[in-house]
Design a protein around this motif. Structure first.
Motif, PDB file in Angstrom:
ATOM      1  N   ARG A  24     -10.092  -3.421  -2.115  1.00 28.25           N
ATOM      2  CA  ARG A  24     -10.545  -2.052  -1.876  1.00 28.25           C
ATOM      3  C   ARG A  24      -9.385  -1.089  -1.641  1.00 28.25           C
ATOM      4  NH1 ARG A  24      -9.885  -0.921   3.223  1.00 28.25           N
ATOM      5  NH2 ARG A  24      -9.852  -2.540   4.792  1.00 28.25           N
ATOM      6  N   ARG A  25      -8.253  -1.595  -1.145  1.00 29.44           N
ATOM      7  CA  ARG A  25      -7.100  -0.731  -0.893  1.00 29.44           C
ATOM      8  C   ARG A  25      -6.369  -0.340  -2.172  1.00 29.44           C
ATOM      9  NH1 ARG A  25      -3.998  -2.262   4.605  1.00 29.44           N
ATOM     10  NH2 ARG A  25      -3.102  -0.218   4.213  1.00 29.44           N
ATOM     11  N   VAL A  26      -6.638  -1.033  -3.260  1.00 26.25           N
ATOM     12  CA  VAL A  26      -5.923  -0.747  -4.502  1.00 26.25           C
ATOM     13  C   VAL A  26      -6.851  -0.308  -5.637  1.00 26.25           C
ATOM     14  CG1 VAL A  26      -5.916  -3.088  -5.477  1.00 26.25           C
ATOM     15  CG2 VAL A  26      -3.985  -1.586  -5.881  1.00 26.25           C
ATOM     16  N   GLU A  27      -8.141  -0.362  -5.431  1.00 22.50           N
ATOM     17  CA  GLU A  27      -9.086  -0.073  -6.516  1.00 22.50           C
ATOM     18  C   GLU A  27      -8.878   1.316  -7.124  1.00 22.50           C
ATOM     19  OE1 GLU A  27     -13.870  -0.169  -7.468  1.00 22.50           O
ATOM     20  OE2 GLU A  27     -13.172  -0.709  -5.469  1.00 22.50           O
ATOM     21  N   ALA A  28      -8.756   2.351  -6.310  1.00 17.37           N
ATOM     22  CA  ALA A  28      -8.574   3.714  -6.838  1.00 17.37           C
ATOM     23  C   ALA A  28      -7.266   3.837  -7.618  1.00 17.37           C
ATOM     24  CB  ALA A  28      -8.618   4.737  -5.709  1.00 17.37           C
ATOM     25  N   ALA A  29      -6.227   3.208  -7.109  1.00 13.77           N
ATOM     26  CA  ALA A  29      -4.937   3.243  -7.811  1.00 13.77           C
ATOM     27  C   ALA A  29      -5.040   2.517  -9.157  1.00 13.77           C
ATOM     28  CB  ALA A  29      -3.836   2.626  -6.956  1.00 13.77           C
ATOM     29  N   LEU A  30      -5.756   1.403  -9.183  1.00 16.92           N
ATOM     30  CA  LEU A  30      -5.920   0.656 -10.436  1.00 16.92           C
ATOM     31  C   LEU A  30      -6.668   1.491 -11.475  1.00 16.92           C
ATOM     32  CD1 LEU A  30      -6.757  -2.936  -9.158  1.00 16.92           C
ATOM     33  CD2 LEU A  30      -4.647  -2.167 -10.274  1.00 16.92           C
ATOM     34  N   GLU A  31      -7.659   2.235 -11.030  1.00 15.26           N
ATOM     35  CA  GLU A  31      -8.386   3.094 -11.965  1.00 15.26           C
ATOM     36  C   GLU A  31      -7.452   4.147 -12.556  1.00 15.26           C
ATOM     37  OE1 GLU A  31     -11.861   4.493  -9.885  1.00 15.26           O
ATOM     38  OE2 GLU A  31     -12.788   2.504  -9.948  1.00 15.26           O
TER      39      GLU A  31
ATOM     40  N   SER B 230       0.822  -1.210   0.000  1.00 18.90           N
ATOM     41  CA  SER B 230       0.000   0.000   0.000  1.00 18.90           C
ATOM     42  C   SER B 230       0.853   1.256   0.000  1.00 18.90           C
ATOM     43  CB  SER B 230      -0.926   0.025   1.217  1.00 18.90           C
ATOM     44  OG  SER B 230      -1.835  -1.033   1.171  1.00 18.90           O
ATOM     45  N   ALA B 231       1.949   1.205   0.724  1.00 25.21           N
ATOM     46  CA  ALA B 231       2.820   2.375   0.825  1.00 25.21           C
ATOM     47  C   ALA B 231       3.518   2.693  -0.483  1.00 25.21           C
ATOM     48  CB  ALA B 231       3.853   2.151   1.929  1.00 25.21           C
ATOM     49  N   TRP B 232       3.791   1.672  -1.305  1.00 24.52           N
ATOM     50  CA  TRP B 232       4.624   1.902  -2.489  1.00 24.52           C
ATOM     51  C   TRP B 232       3.945   1.712  -3.835  1.00 24.52           C
ATOM     52  CZ3 TRP B 232       8.472   4.854  -2.002  1.00 24.52           C
ATOM     53  CH2 TRP B 232       9.160   4.894  -0.800  1.00 24.52           C
ATOM     54  N   VAL B 233       2.738   1.192  -3.869  1.00 28.91           N
ATOM     55  CA  VAL B 233       2.113   0.879  -5.156  1.00 28.91           C
ATOM     56  C   VAL B 233       1.991   2.107  -6.055  1.00 28.91           C
ATOM     57  CG1 VAL B 233      -0.310   1.099  -4.416  1.00 28.91           C
ATOM     58  CG2 VAL B 233       0.302  -0.485  -6.273  1.00 28.91           C
ATOM     59  N   GLU B 234       1.736   3.272  -5.491  1.00 26.72           N
ATOM     60  CA  GLU B 234       1.606   4.477  -6.311  1.00 26.72           C
ATOM     61  C   GLU B 234       2.893   5.280  -6.392  1.00 26.72           C
ATOM     62  OE1 GLU B 234      -2.114   6.665  -6.520  1.00 26.72           O
ATOM     63  OE2 GLU B 234      -2.754   5.498  -4.765  1.00 26.72           O
ATOM     64  N   LYS B 235       3.852   4.975  -5.538  1.00 24.80           N
ATOM     65  CA  LYS B 235       5.083   5.775  -5.487  1.00 24.80           C
ATOM     66  C   LYS B 235       6.220   5.230  -6.334  1.00 24.80           C
ATOM     67  CE  LYS B 235       4.089   7.351  -0.830  1.00 24.80           C
ATOM     68  NZ  LYS B 235       4.467   7.235   0.572  1.00 24.80           N
ATOM     69  N   THR B 236       6.194   3.958  -6.615  1.00 26.86           N
ATOM     70  CA  THR B 236       7.312   3.354  -7.342  1.00 26.86           C
ATOM     71  C   THR B 236       7.336   3.819  -8.797  1.00 26.86           C
ATOM     72  OG1 THR B 236       8.424   1.306  -7.946  1.00 26.86           O
ATOM     73  CG2 THR B 236       6.035   1.247  -7.930  1.00 26.86           C
TER      74      THR B 236
ATOM     75  N   ARG C 137       3.318  -5.863  -9.681  1.00 29.79           N
ATOM     76  CA  ARG C 137       3.362  -6.930  -8.659  1.00 29.79           C
ATOM     77  C   ARG C 137       2.692  -6.490  -7.357  1.00 29.79           C
ATOM     78  NH1 ARG C 137       7.709 -10.663  -9.230  1.00 29.79           N
ATOM     79  NH2 ARG C 137       6.944 -11.576  -7.300  1.00 29.79           N
ATOM     80  N   LEU C 138       2.914  -5.233  -6.945  1.00 30.58           N
ATOM     81  CA  LEU C 138       2.286  -4.734  -5.723  1.00 30.58           C
ATOM     82  C   LEU C 138       0.774  -4.634  -5.902  1.00 30.58           C
ATOM     83  CD1 LEU C 138       4.780  -1.933  -4.606  1.00 30.58           C
ATOM     84  CD2 LEU C 138       4.628  -4.294  -3.790  1.00 30.58           C
ATOM     85  N   ALA C 139       0.336  -4.173  -7.059  1.00 29.94           N
ATOM     86  CA  ALA C 139      -1.099  -4.076  -7.332  1.00 29.94           C
ATOM     87  C   ALA C 139      -1.744  -5.462  -7.327  1.00 29.94           C
ATOM     88  CB  ALA C 139      -1.342  -3.370  -8.664  1.00 29.94           C
ATOM     89  N   GLU C 140      -1.073  -6.449  -7.915  1.00 28.72           N
ATOM     90  CA  GLU C 140      -1.598  -7.814  -7.920  1.00 28.72           C
ATOM     91  C   GLU C 140      -1.708  -8.363  -6.501  1.00 28.72           C
ATOM     92  OE1 GLU C 140      -0.030  -9.257 -12.322  1.00 28.72           O
ATOM     93  OE2 GLU C 140       1.224  -9.657 -10.573  1.00 28.72           O
ATOM     94  N   LEU C 141      -0.707  -8.107  -5.690  1.00 30.71           N
ATOM     95  CA  LEU C 141      -0.739  -8.555  -4.297  1.00 30.71           C
ATOM     96  C   LEU C 141      -1.914  -7.922  -3.572  1.00 30.71           C
ATOM     97  CD1 LEU C 141       2.156  -8.930  -1.837  1.00 30.71           C
ATOM     98  CD2 LEU C 141       0.203  -7.578  -1.190  1.00 30.71           C
ATOM     99  N   LEU C 142      -2.064  -6.609  -3.709  1.00 31.10           N
ATOM    100  CA  LEU C 142      -3.159  -5.926  -3.024  1.00 31.10           C
ATOM    101  C   LEU C 142      -4.521  -6.373  -3.538  1.00 31.10           C
ATOM    102  CD1 LEU C 142      -1.696  -2.345  -2.699  1.00 31.10           C
ATOM    103  CD2 LEU C 142      -2.226  -3.917  -0.834  1.00 31.10           C
ATOM    104  N   ALA C 143      -4.637  -6.583  -4.829  1.00 29.11           N
ATOM    105  CA  ALA C 143      -5.912  -7.024  -5.391  1.00 29.11           C
ATOM    106  C   ALA C 143      -6.298  -8.397  -4.850  1.00 29.11           C
ATOM    107  CB  ALA C 143      -5.839  -7.056  -6.915  1.00 29.11           C
ATOM    108  N   ARG C 144      -5.312  -9.231  -4.629  1.00 29.51           N
ATOM    109  CA  ARG C 144      -5.567 -10.576  -4.099  1.00 29.51           C
ATOM    110  C   ARG C 144      -5.965 -10.520  -2.629  1.00 29.51           C
ATOM    111  NH1 ARG C 144      -1.472 -12.873  -2.185  1.00 29.51           N
ATOM    112  NH2 ARG C 144       0.033 -12.263  -3.740  1.00 29.51           N
ATOM    113  N   VAL C 145      -5.322  -9.652  -1.863  1.00 31.20           N
ATOM    114  CA  VAL C 145      -5.509  -9.626  -0.412  1.00 31.20           C
ATOM    115  C   VAL C 145      -6.565  -8.614   0.028  1.00 31.20           C
ATOM    116  CG1 VAL C 145      -4.320  -9.208   1.783  1.00 31.20           C
ATOM    117  CG2 VAL C 145      -3.142 -10.389  -0.057  1.00 31.20           C
ATOM    118  N   SER C 146      -6.552  -7.432  -0.558  1.00 29.23           N
ATOM    119  CA  SER C 146      -7.426  -6.353  -0.107  1.00 29.23           C
ATOM    120  C   SER C 146      -7.751  -5.437  -1.294  1.00 29.23           C
ATOM    121  CB  SER C 146      -6.725  -5.567   1.013  1.00 29.23           C
ATOM    122  OG  SER C 146      -7.505  -4.481   1.421  1.00 29.23           O
TER     123      SER C 146
END
Length: 130
Positions: A71-78, A46-52, A60-69
Motif C-alpha cells: 500500500r505504501r508503493v501502490e500510487a507510485a507504481l501507478e 519510501s523516502a527515495w522511491v519517487e525521488k531517485t 529495487r526500492l519499489a520491489e522492496l516496498l511491494a514485498r513489505v508494504s
C-alpha cells in the motif's frame, strides 16, 4: 559490516548513498539497505522511491516496498507504469499485476510498444497473489 553492527544508526547514511551520482555507491547502498531492520528498510525506500533519478534504484526500492508494504508503493507504481523508461514501466506493471491492482494499466501494458512491458504484464498476471 557497519550496517550489520549498527543497524538503524546506519539508515541515514544508506539513504544518502542511494542518491550518489556514482553507480557503484548506489549498488552498495542497495545491498546495505537489505541488511537494515525491516522498518528502516521501509522508511528509507519510501523516502527515495519517487525521488531517485536512477531507474535501477527506483525499481529495487519499489520491489522492496511491494514485498513489505504494498500500500505504501501502490500510487507510485501507478505513476511509474506510465514512465518513459522501459525498465521502470515494466517493473511497475509486473508488481501491479502480481498484486491484482490497476487492471486498466496492466491491460494497456499488454499492448505496449515495448515487448519488455508486455512480458512484465504477463509475468505479473501469472504470478498474481490470490
Amino acid at each position: 559490516v557497519w550496517v550489520l553492527r549498527h543497524k538503524n544508526l546506519m539508515a541515514p547514511y544508506v539513504k544518502k548513498a542511494l542518491t550518489s551520482s556514482r553507480e557503484n555507491v548506489r549498488r552498495a547502498a542497495l545491498i546495505a539497505l537489505s541488511h537494515l531492520p525491516e522498518a528502516a528498510q521501509v522508511d528509507v525506500a519510501s523516502a527515495w522511491v519517487e525521488k531517485t533519478s536512477s531507474p535501477e534504484v527506483r525499481i529495487r526500492l519499489a520491489e522492496l516496498l511491494a514485498r513489505v508494504s504494498f500500500r505504501r508503493v501502490e500510487a507510485a507504481l501507478e505513476k511509474f507504469a506510465k514512465s518513459t523508461d522501459i525498465a521502470t514501466r515494466a517493473a511497475a506493471i509486473r508488481l501491479l499485476a502480481s498484486h491484482g491492482k490497476a487492471s486498466d494499466l496492466v491491460a494497456a501494458a499488454l499492448q505496449d510498444t515495448a515487448i519488455e512491458v508486455q512480458l512484465a504484464a504477463v509475468q505479473g498476471l501469472l504470478g498474481k497473489k490470490r
